[in-house]
Scaffold this active site. Sequence first.
Site, PDB file in Angstrom:
ATOM      1  N   TYR A   1      -1.211   7.541   1.307  1.00  0.00           N
ATOM      2  CA  TYR A   1      -0.803   8.664   2.137  1.00  0.00           C
ATOM      3  C   TYR A   1      -0.372   8.153   3.380  1.00  0.00           C
ATOM      4  CZ  TYR A   1      -3.819  11.700  -0.493  1.00  0.00           C
ATOM      5  OH  TYR A   1      -4.126  12.478  -1.489  1.00  0.00           O
TER       6      TYR A   1
ATOM      7  N   GLY B   1       0.931  -1.121   0.071  1.00  0.00           N
ATOM      8  CA  GLY B   1       0.013  -0.025  -0.019  1.00  0.00           C
ATOM      9  C   GLY B   1       0.986   1.354   0.067  1.00  0.00           C
TER      10      GLY B   1
ATOM     11  N   CYS C   1     -10.762   9.414   7.234  1.00  0.00           N
ATOM     12  CA  CYS C   1     -10.687   8.493   8.603  1.00  0.00           C
ATOM     13  C   CYS C   1     -12.024   8.882   9.497  1.00  0.00           C
ATOM     14  CB  CYS C   1      -9.224   8.432   9.042  1.00  0.00           C
ATOM     15  SG  CYS C   1      -8.333   7.889   7.953  1.00  0.00           S
TER      16      CYS C   1
ATOM     17  N   LYS D   1     -15.287   7.449   8.575  1.00  0.00           N
ATOM     18  CA  LYS D   1     -15.129   6.109   8.558  1.00  0.00           C
ATOM     19  C   LYS D   1     -14.964   5.254   9.842  1.00  0.00           C
ATOM     20  CE  LYS D   1     -10.907   4.692   7.066  1.00  0.00           C
ATOM     21  NZ  LYS D   1     -10.062   3.806   7.867  1.00  0.00           N
TER      22      LYS D   1
HETATM   23  P1  NAD Z   1      -4.569   5.309   0.405  1.00  0.00           P
HETATM   24  O1  NAD Z   1      -6.027   4.760  -0.527  1.00  0.00           O
HETATM   25  O2  NAD Z   1      -4.051   6.231  -0.098  1.00  0.00           O
HETATM   26  O3  NAD Z   1      -3.628   3.919   0.106  1.00  0.00           O
HETATM   27  C1  NAD Z   1      -3.897   2.590   0.030  1.00  0.00           C
HETATM   28  C2  NAD Z   1      -3.237   1.981  -1.012  1.00  0.00           C
HETATM   29  O4  NAD Z   1      -3.129   0.397  -0.996  1.00  0.00           O
HETATM   30  C3  NAD Z   1      -3.691   2.414  -2.611  1.00  0.00           C
HETATM   31  O5  NAD Z   1      -2.685   2.816  -3.314  1.00  0.00           O
HETATM   32  C4  NAD Z   1      -4.013   0.973  -3.128  1.00  0.00           C
HETATM   33  O6  NAD Z   1      -3.844   0.816  -4.565  1.00  0.00           O
HETATM   34  C5  NAD Z   1      -3.110  -0.166  -2.350  1.00  0.00           C
HETATM   35  N1  NAD Z   1      -3.598  -1.514  -2.209  1.00  0.00           N
HETATM   36  C6  NAD Z   1      -5.027  -1.728  -1.974  1.00  0.00           C
HETATM   37  N2  NAD Z   1      -5.190  -3.371  -1.962  1.00  0.00           N
HETATM   38  C7  NAD Z   1      -3.787  -3.641  -2.217  1.00  0.00           C
HETATM   39  C8  NAD Z   1      -3.327  -4.964  -2.547  1.00  0.00           C
HETATM   40  N3  NAD Z   1      -3.786  -5.906  -2.162  1.00  0.00           N
HETATM   41  N4  NAD Z   1      -1.890  -4.936  -2.717  1.00  0.00           N
HETATM   42  C9  NAD Z   1      -1.042  -3.730  -3.040  1.00  0.00           C
HETATM   43  N5  NAD Z   1      -1.658  -2.738  -2.656  1.00  0.00           N
HETATM   44  C10 NAD Z   1      -2.830  -2.414  -2.388  1.00  0.00           C
HETATM   45  O7  NAD Z   1      -5.093   4.823   2.014  1.00  0.00           O
HETATM   46  P2  NAD Z   1      -4.337   5.834   3.127  1.00  0.00           P
HETATM   47  O8  NAD Z   1      -4.863   7.153   3.316  1.00  0.00           O
HETATM   48  O9  NAD Z   1      -2.701   5.639   3.160  1.00  0.00           O
HETATM   49  O10 NAD Z   1      -4.792   4.866   4.160  1.00  0.00           O
HETATM   50  C11 NAD Z   1      -4.444   3.397   4.477  1.00  0.00           C
HETATM   51  C12 NAD Z   1      -4.727   3.046   5.844  1.00  0.00           C
HETATM   52  O11 NAD Z   1      -4.312   3.823   6.987  1.00  0.00           O
HETATM   53  C13 NAD Z   1      -6.239   2.985   6.054  1.00  0.00           C
HETATM   54  O12 NAD Z   1      -6.984   2.000   6.896  1.00  0.00           O
HETATM   55  C14 NAD Z   1      -6.549   4.317   6.733  1.00  0.00           C
HETATM   56  O13 NAD Z   1      -7.546   4.493   7.794  1.00  0.00           O
HETATM   57  C15 NAD Z   1      -5.235   4.430   7.586  1.00  0.00           C
HETATM   58  N6  NAD Z   1      -4.522   5.850   8.250  1.00  0.00           N
HETATM   59  C16 NAD Z   1      -4.947   6.790   7.142  1.00  0.00           C
HETATM   60  C17 NAD Z   1      -4.422   8.198   7.757  1.00  0.00           C
HETATM   61  C18 NAD Z   1      -4.290   8.979   6.743  1.00  0.00           C
HETATM   62  O14 NAD Z   1      -4.044  10.215   7.124  1.00  0.00           O
HETATM   63  N7  NAD Z   1      -4.540   8.947   5.431  1.00  0.00           N
HETATM   64  C19 NAD Z   1      -3.654   8.134   8.979  1.00  0.00           C
HETATM   65  C20 NAD Z   1      -3.759   7.150   9.790  1.00  0.00           C
HETATM   66  C21 NAD Z   1      -4.209   6.044   9.335  1.00  0.00           C
HETATM   67  C1  UGA Z   2      -6.644  12.430  11.577  1.00  0.00           C
HETATM   68  C2  UGA Z   2      -6.122  12.499  12.884  1.00  0.00           C
HETATM   69  O1  UGA Z   2      -5.643  13.956  13.344  1.00  0.00           O
HETATM   70  C3  UGA Z   2      -4.855  11.774  12.844  1.00  0.00           C
HETATM   71  O2  UGA Z   2      -4.153  11.707  14.121  1.00  0.00           O
HETATM   72  C4  UGA Z   2      -5.111  10.299  12.412  1.00  0.00           C
HETATM   73  O3  UGA Z   2      -4.047   9.595  12.142  1.00  0.00           O
HETATM   74  C5  UGA Z   2      -5.793  10.564  10.913  1.00  0.00           C
HETATM   75  O4  UGA Z   2      -6.924  11.198  11.152  1.00  0.00           O
HETATM   76  C6  UGA Z   2      -6.210   8.974  10.499  1.00  0.00           C
HETATM   77  O5  UGA Z   2      -6.302   8.096  11.163  1.00  0.00           O
HETATM   78  O6  UGA Z   2      -6.501   9.316   9.391  1.00  0.00           O
HETATM   79  P1  UGA Z   2      -6.357  14.114   9.451  1.00  0.00           P
HETATM   80  O7  UGA Z   2      -7.744  13.446   9.156  1.00  0.00           O
HETATM   81  O8  UGA Z   2      -5.128  13.847   8.435  1.00  0.00           O
HETATM   82  O9  UGA Z   2      -5.838  13.241  10.638  1.00  0.00           O
HETATM   83  O10 UGA Z   2      -6.497  15.644   9.746  1.00  0.00           O
HETATM   84  P2  UGA Z   2      -6.944  16.341  10.957  1.00  0.00           P
HETATM   85  O11 UGA Z   2      -5.846  17.457  11.224  1.00  0.00           O
HETATM   86  O12 UGA Z   2      -7.335  15.421  12.137  1.00  0.00           O
HETATM   87  O13 UGA Z   2      -8.147  17.083  10.628  1.00  0.00           O
HETATM   88  C7  UGA Z   2      -9.332  16.368  10.258  1.00  0.00           C
HETATM   89  C8  UGA Z   2     -10.442  17.406   9.880  1.00  0.00           C
HETATM   90  O14 UGA Z   2     -10.866  18.104  11.070  1.00  0.00           O
HETATM   91  C9  UGA Z   2     -10.119  18.416   8.934  1.00  0.00           C
HETATM   92  O15 UGA Z   2     -11.324  18.499   8.103  1.00  0.00           O
HETATM   93  C10 UGA Z   2      -9.967  19.675   9.639  1.00  0.00           C
HETATM   94  O16 UGA Z   2     -10.144  20.845   9.095  1.00  0.00           O
HETATM   95  C11 UGA Z   2     -10.829  19.452  10.822  1.00  0.00           C
HETATM   96  N1  UGA Z   2     -10.504  20.110  12.081  1.00  0.00           N
HETATM   97  C12 UGA Z   2      -9.481  19.837  12.824  1.00  0.00           C
HETATM   98  C13 UGA Z   2     -11.219  21.018  12.593  1.00  0.00           C
HETATM   99  O17 UGA Z   2     -12.433  21.558  11.969  1.00  0.00           O
HETATM  100  N2  UGA Z   2     -11.035  21.746  13.804  1.00  0.00           N
HETATM  101  C14 UGA Z   2     -10.229  21.474  14.440  1.00  0.00           C
HETATM  102  O18 UGA Z   2     -10.013  22.040  15.640  1.00  0.00           O
HETATM  103  C15 UGA Z   2      -9.072  20.533  13.982  1.00  0.00           C
END
Ligand code: NAD
Ligand code: UGA
Length: 469
Positions: free
Chosen positions: A11, A8, A272, A275
């Site tokens: 992000y 993966g 996130c 979800k």
């Molecule tokens: P994303 O969609 O940006 O990346 C996921 C990648 O996995 C995609 O590029 C997809 O093509 C690849 N993929 C899917 N199935 C696959 C497979 N079988 N083999 C190889 N590649 C495969 O998602 P993301 O934002 O990086 O989030 C990933 C996970 O991390 C999620 O569970 C999310 O909840 C968690 N997370 C996200 C954030 C964030 O800020 N985006 C922060 C913390 C945790």
């Molecule tokens: C959030 C968490 O902050 C991370 O710790 C976590 O890893 C991530 O989700 C995840 O699991 O994906 P993210 O969604 O990237 O991170 O960004 P945030 O800074 O948390 O902002 C989320 C949303 O809340 C944005 O739309 C932001 O504008 C909004 N927000 C944030 C507010 O409206 N008010 C605030 O005071 C803070």
Amino acid sequence: MVKICCIGAGYVGGPTMAVIALKCPSIEVVVVDISVARIAAWNSEQLPIYEPGLEDVVKQCRGRNLFFSTEVEKHISEADIVFVSVNTPTKTQGLGAGKAANLTYWESAARMIADVSKSDKIVVEKSTVPVKTAEAIEKILNHNSNGINFQILSNPEFLAEGTAIQDLFKPDRVLIGGRETPEGQKAIKALRDVYANWVPEDRIIATNLWSAELSKLAANAILAQRISSINAMSALCEATGADVTEVAYAVSKDSRIGPKFLNASVGFGGSCFQKDILNLVYICECNGLPEVANYWKQVIKINDYQKTRFVNRVVASMFNTVSGKKIAILGFAFKKDTGDTRETPAIDVCKGLLGDKANISIYDPQVTEEQIQRDLSMNKFDWDHPIHLQPMSPTAVKEVTVTWDAYQAANGAHGICILTEWDEFKALDYQKIYDNMQKPAFIYDGRNIMDVEKLRKIGFIVYSIGKPL
Ligand code: NAD
Ligand code: UGA
């Protein structure tokens, strides 16, 4: 040399592995993905995601001990530690649709690991997953394991987009959950040793598997709850003449509460929060805890209410109709310093305005027209699938134009909605903007970033979140 493979390249996978490679020169890190386009972008000058500081880190290690590849099977089979960082979207169909996490991508990654492994491996859950997922993954891995030992660890990621690199460099904590057996503890130590290359030991927390999995959902739920709490207050402020910024400041001075995550806004977005809370709600329901489920559901309801309230305010203040009126949208990403639009409040706001027949003109410094058109024509929950599986927008929404220039977006508009807190919006020439708008000219500041008095002096009618008129 320890070899790490991360499944993966999104992000989380991309930035996390880039930082591990930077901080651990003696570890070889390969990030694999089924998306050829995404891997090609990671190997190019134009990385697939915008994240301050990321390019610099990637440039330092790419080709040295950091590689991006589509050879998924080869690199899994060679690795000692396999991180799984695939997307875990909300299910759109079947049991738990609209709430439960869709573990299709996770399961196919786990089956791939089971199929190609020829040596013992530590498998790390990096994706956010429902509590107890490790048990299911263990079943998949250990079925047909041919004597190979798999240790599953939960190592959820807490980075936020826009600040990912600084969050990874200095994490508040690194959480590692594992089995309480000697093998489980040995696996925890191996992963701890990776992070110990740059994270102070006291910030690396070890727990059991289920605590680690649930802590991630709990952290996101509690962060989102703070935003919904202050957003709920913002509605009451508007009704009473209190100012939500003053209220938040006064509340934040209580050291038990603290200042972070109390900015009232048009609503939280991102891939996130919603979800993960829906996932938590579903887990509570499955465990016979409807009261707990309803408690967390309310965080989402207030967020939806906040977005609807914003649209209603725009329409009501413009003499109850925006039909045929041009509305400029400044900012489409879900927060500043990212081009990510997943679950951005801008989608619901734009759809709301389009529902009242507005013509909208959008400017965001990091979001393309193609992405915006795709977002506005997609159904709820369809967005969180790998980019290559997302439907192309069949027909562009014709009432929507997208420009790369804020002044052009506002030219001839009746109103401006600020939906992302990009710093550059504060520095625009608002006198020039005002001169080229229809009168009366409205500004709706969905992020409370503007100097309201200054705008009112120019002649704008300004609405902010949770502030007196
Ligand atoms: P994303 O969609 O940006 O990346 C996921 C990648 O996995 C995609 O590029 C997809 O093509 C690849 N993929 C899917 N199935 C696959 C497979 N079988 N083999 C190889 N590649 C495969 O998602 P993301 O934002 O990086 O989030 C990933 C996970 O991390 C999620 O569970 C999310 O909840 C968690 N997370 C996200 C954030 C964030 O800020 N985006 C922060 C913390 C945790
Ligand atoms: C959030 C968490 O902050 C991370 O710790 C976590 O890893 C991530 O989700 C995840 O699991 O994906 P993210 O969604 O990237 O991170 O960004 P945030 O800074 O948390 O902002 C989320 C949303 O809340 C944005 O739309 C932001 O504008 C909004 N927000 C944030 C507010 O409206 N008010 C605030 O005071 C803070």
